[in-house]
Design a protein around this motif. Structure first.
Motif, PDB file in Angstrom:
ATOM      1  N   HIS A 179       0.641  -1.178   0.044  1.00 25.73           N
ATOM      2  CA  HIS A 179       0.002   0.051   0.032  1.00 25.73           C
ATOM      3  C   HIS A 179       0.981   1.296  -0.053  1.00 25.73           C
ATOM      4  O   HIS A 179       0.342   2.354  -0.521  1.00 25.73           O
ATOM      5  CB  HIS A 179      -0.941   0.101   1.283  1.00 25.73           C
ATOM      6  CG  HIS A 179      -2.273  -0.936   1.116  1.00 25.73           C
ATOM      7  ND1 HIS A 179      -2.001  -2.270   1.264  1.00 25.73           N
ATOM      8  CD2 HIS A 179      -3.477  -0.752   0.402  1.00 25.73           C
ATOM      9  CE1 HIS A 179      -3.404  -2.939   1.040  1.00 25.73           C
ATOM     10  NE2 HIS A 179      -4.035  -1.976   0.484  1.00 25.73           N
ATOM     11  N   LEU A 180       1.953   1.113   0.801  1.00 20.07           N
ATOM     12  CA  LEU A 180       2.852   2.348   0.565  1.00 20.07           C
ATOM     13  C   LEU A 180       3.324   2.622  -0.934  1.00 20.07           C
ATOM     14  O   LEU A 180       3.491   3.624  -1.202  1.00 20.07           O
ATOM     15  CB  LEU A 180       4.051   2.192   1.739  1.00 20.07           C
ATOM     16  CG  LEU A 180       5.119   3.171   1.632  1.00 20.07           C
ATOM     17  CD1 LEU A 180       4.649   4.389   2.125  1.00 20.07           C
ATOM     18  CD2 LEU A 180       6.189   2.749   2.649  1.00 20.07           C
ATOM     19  N   LEU A 181       3.784   1.398  -1.595  1.00 22.34           N
ATOM     20  CA  LEU A 181       4.219   1.728  -2.917  1.00 22.34           C
ATOM     21  C   LEU A 181       3.008   1.992  -3.815  1.00 22.34           C
ATOM     22  O   LEU A 181       3.232   2.931  -4.783  1.00 22.34           O
ATOM     23  CB  LEU A 181       4.649   0.217  -3.461  1.00 22.34           C
ATOM     24  CG  LEU A 181       5.958  -0.219  -2.689  1.00 22.34           C
ATOM     25  CD1 LEU A 181       6.618  -1.744  -3.265  1.00 22.34           C
ATOM     26  CD2 LEU A 181       7.102   0.770  -3.258  1.00 22.34           C
ATOM     27  N   PHE A 182       1.784   1.578  -3.515  1.00 19.71           N
ATOM     28  CA  PHE A 182       0.812   1.907  -4.417  1.00 19.71           C
ATOM     29  C   PHE A 182       0.488   3.333  -4.278  1.00 19.71           C
ATOM     30  O   PHE A 182       0.176   4.091  -5.224  1.00 19.71           O
ATOM     31  CB  PHE A 182      -0.616   1.104  -3.705  1.00 19.71           C
ATOM     32  CG  PHE A 182      -1.845   1.344  -4.592  1.00 19.71           C
ATOM     33  CD1 PHE A 182      -1.607   1.889  -5.615  1.00 19.71           C
ATOM     34  CD2 PHE A 182      -3.021   1.012  -3.911  1.00 19.71           C
ATOM     35  CE1 PHE A 182      -2.987   1.971  -6.547  1.00 19.71           C
ATOM     36  CE2 PHE A 182      -4.075   1.293  -4.659  1.00 19.71           C
ATOM     37  CZ  PHE A 182      -4.225   1.938  -5.793  1.00 19.71           C
ATOM     38  N   ALA A 183       0.671   4.055  -2.889  1.00 18.94           N
ATOM     39  CA  ALA A 183       0.344   5.506  -2.728  1.00 18.94           C
ATOM     40  C   ALA A 183       1.519   6.106  -3.509  1.00 18.94           C
ATOM     41  O   ALA A 183       1.182   7.229  -4.010  1.00 18.94           O
ATOM     42  CB  ALA A 183       0.369   5.626  -1.421  1.00 18.94           C
ATOM     43  N   ILE A 199      -5.474   7.312   2.391  1.00 18.30           N
ATOM     44  CA  ILE A 199      -6.340   6.581   3.270  1.00 18.30           C
ATOM     45  C   ILE A 199      -6.367   5.001   3.101  1.00 18.30           C
ATOM     46  O   ILE A 199      -6.347   4.476   4.155  1.00 18.30           O
ATOM     47  CB  ILE A 199      -7.709   7.022   3.056  1.00 18.30           C
ATOM     48  CG1 ILE A 199      -7.960   8.797   3.265  1.00 18.30           C
ATOM     49  CG2 ILE A 199      -8.791   6.341   3.649  1.00 18.30           C
ATOM     50  CD1 ILE A 199      -8.951   9.307   2.885  1.00 18.30           C
ATOM     51  N   LEU A 200      -6.150   4.548   2.071  1.00 19.45           N
ATOM     52  CA  LEU A 200      -6.208   3.041   2.058  1.00 19.45           C
ATOM     53  C   LEU A 200      -4.898   2.551   2.696  1.00 19.45           C
ATOM     54  O   LEU A 200      -4.894   1.350   3.068  1.00 19.45           O
ATOM     55  CB  LEU A 200      -6.107   2.548   0.382  1.00 19.45           C
ATOM     56  CG  LEU A 200      -7.341   2.941  -0.182  1.00 19.45           C
ATOM     57  CD1 LEU A 200      -7.298   2.599  -1.805  1.00 19.45           C
ATOM     58  CD2 LEU A 200      -8.499   2.307   0.471  1.00 19.45           C
ATOM     59  N   LEU A 201      -3.763   3.397   2.634  1.00 23.51           N
ATOM     60  CA  LEU A 201      -2.653   2.972   3.338  1.00 23.51           C
ATOM     61  C   LEU A 201      -2.607   2.825   4.803  1.00 23.51           C
ATOM     62  O   LEU A 201      -2.468   1.788   5.454  1.00 23.51           O
ATOM     63  CB  LEU A 201      -1.442   3.989   3.026  1.00 23.51           C
ATOM     64  CG  LEU A 201      -0.263   3.614   3.956  1.00 23.51           C
ATOM     65  CD1 LEU A 201       0.522   2.128   3.666  1.00 23.51           C
ATOM     66  CD2 LEU A 201       0.828   5.019   3.321  1.00 23.51           C
TER      67      LEU A 201
END
Length: 237
Positions: A179-183, A199-201
């Motif tokens: 999720h960190l990489l996604f953000a 928020i998802l992170l």
């Protein structure tokens, strides 16, 4: 009714959200109604088929297969007549569904590879929806396809940290790192959506530590899906 109604609650969001993304990237048309019904019936048909393959008892699921198959045929015929090019959008789904059949046959349908295969298949609906909606920017459709696939992959990881991998610290850190990489990737791929991705992170980092139940997780995921869709409508276009 368990033979007729899928019990995979997260799949309903995967069924609906990418379809709405496809409309958002084009324009709502009357043909979207039979297309969605067809898409729904394909999902409903695939559920007893996969269950039959998993259990080796296809005959047990013959009634739902016949029901959904009979309902599906007229919609398929109508859509092929109305938009023959839709056939081409079906081709990428076949190898992905073959993966699902394999994992059903081996009784390992909870495998992450199986989840990702289903996620990609669900997300691909964006393209035919975009096409019949006469969208103009295939780039926007592709960006929303990536958003859908990345979001639901993250959700699959996150949900596993709450249910099947809730005591697996390594899996938790993998989910948070994803999720960190996604953000971070969102800053490049979807800059207007950085706040929802953040928020998802936070969801992936905090909620597994709260002892949240599987039922409440399912309910909150509806909210997160709505949040992402609203953000796409308000911020992305």
């Amino acid at each position: 009714m368990r033979k007729y109604i899928p019990n995979q609650h997260g799949a309903w969001a995967m069924l609906i959200l990418p379809f709405l993304f496809g409309i958002a990237s084009s324009a709502g048309k009357a043909i979207h109604i039979p297309l969605f019904i067809c898409w729904l019936l394909i999902y409903l048909f695939s559920f007893p088929l996969l269950q039959g393959v998993k259990t080796g008892k296809l005959q047990r699921y013959a009634k739902p297969l016949k029901l959904y198959g009979l309902l599906l045929v007229p919609f398929v015929i109508y859509l092929i007549i109305a938009e023959p090019a839709l056939i081409w959008f079906v081709l990428p789904l076949l190898p992905l569904f073959a993966v699902n059949l394999y994992f059903a046959k081996t009784k390992n349908e909870r495998a992450l590879v199986n989840d990702i295969s289903a996620i990609i298949a669900f997300s691909l609906i964006i393209y035919p929806v975009f096409y019949v909606g006469q969208g103009e920017s295939w780039r926007s459709a592709t960006e929303l396809f990536l958003l859908s696939a990345l979001y639901f992959t993250g959700t699959a990881l996150y949900v596993k940290t709450i249910i099947r991998e809730r005591n697996n610290a390594r899996y938790y850190y993998i989910s948070v790192a994803y999720h960190l990489l996604f953000a971070a990737a969102g800053l490049v791929l979807f800059p207007p959506l950085f706040v929802p991705l953040l928020i998802l992170l936070l969801r992936a980092a905090i909620l597994p530590k709260t002892g949240i139940t599987a039922k409440r997780t399912g309910i909150t995921e509806i909210g997160f899906s709505v949040m992402l869709y609203a953000a796409v409508l308000i911020l992305y276009f």
